[in-house]
Design a protein around this motif. Structure first.
Motif, short mmCIF file in Angstrom:
data_model
loop_
_atom_site.label_atom_id
_atom_site.label_comp_id
_atom_site.label_asym_id
_atom_site.label_seq_id
_atom_site.Cartn_x
_atom_site.Cartn_y
_atom_site.Cartn_z
N LEU A 45 45.63 48.77 43.00
CA LEU A 45 44.15 49.17 42.72
C LEU A 45 43.43 47.92 42.93
N ALA A 46 43.71 46.70 42.23
CA ALA A 46 42.93 45.58 42.22
C ALA A 46 43.90 44.50 41.79
N SER A 47 43.37 43.28 42.23
CA SER A 47 43.86 41.92 41.83
C SER A 47 42.80 41.06 41.38
N PHE A 48 42.75 40.54 40.26
CA PHE A 48 41.58 39.56 39.88
C PHE A 48 42.14 38.42 38.87
N GLU A 49 41.22 37.58 38.70
CA GLU A 49 41.25 36.47 37.84
C GLU A 49 40.37 36.56 36.59
N HIS A 50 40.92 36.29 35.50
CA HIS A 50 40.28 36.53 34.28
C HIS A 50 40.72 35.30 33.50
N ASP A 51 39.65 34.36 32.89
CA ASP A 51 40.05 33.37 32.01
C ASP A 51 41.13 32.18 32.74
N GLY A 52 41.06 31.90 33.96
CA GLY A 52 41.92 31.13 34.72
C GLY A 52 43.30 31.82 34.88
N GLU A 53 43.65 32.99 34.33
CA GLU A 53 45.10 33.79 34.67
C GLU A 53 44.68 34.69 35.80
N LEU A 54 45.91 35.12 36.42
CA LEU A 54 45.80 36.27 37.68
C LEU A 54 46.38 37.56 37.14
N TYR A 55 45.79 38.69 37.36
CA TYR A 55 46.21 39.82 36.98
C TYR A 55 46.08 40.72 38.14
N CYS A 56 46.64 41.94 38.13
CA CYS A 56 46.67 43.10 39.01
C CYS A 56 46.85 44.37 38.18
N ALA A 57 46.18 45.40 38.64
CA ALA A 57 46.16 46.68 38.22
C ALA A 57 46.78 47.80 39.03
N LEU A 58 47.76 48.34 38.71
CA LEU A 58 48.78 49.10 39.44
C LEU A 58 48.76 50.71 38.81
N VAL A 59 48.99 51.38 39.52
CA VAL A 59 49.27 53.01 39.23
C VAL A 59 50.49 53.30 40.08
N PRO A 60 51.39 54.20 39.38
CA PRO A 60 52.52 54.73 40.14
C PRO A 60 51.99 55.40 41.49
#
Length: 87
Positions: free
Chosen positions: A33-48
């Motif tokens: 759904l999205a990939s983003f940076e928060h407080d210098g860390e990288l994250y991604c939001a996924l759904v099956p």
């Protein structure tokens, strides 16, 4: 962000679907759904992937994973976000 992480984010956004292998060896097809940076860390939001196709109840569980580097292999790893304030 370094180039390796930039490449992973670009790959995720281009394909918008990735396959993950869980600890039991099961393969899961996930929609990015999205990939983003928060407080210098990288994250991604996924759904099956199935959830995107079969949204029966109008709700879909979103999985947030942190993108981290594996110091042994140098490859990116996705790890579950378990810190409640981050969720």
């Amino acid at each position: 962000m370094d180039n390796q992480h930039d490449d992973m984010l670009e790959q995720q956004e281009e394909t918008s679907a990735i396959e993950l292998v869980d600890e039991q060896g099961n393969t899961l097809c996930m929609q990015v759904l999205a990939s983003f940076e928060h407080d210098g860390e990288l994250y991604c939001a996924l759904v099956p992937q199935d959830a995107m196709e079969q949204d029966e109840d109008g709700e879909t569980d979103v999985v947030f994973l942190q993108i981290t580097g594996n110091p042994e292999t140098g490859e990116d790893m996705l790890t579950a976000v378990e810190d409640e304030p981050l969720l």
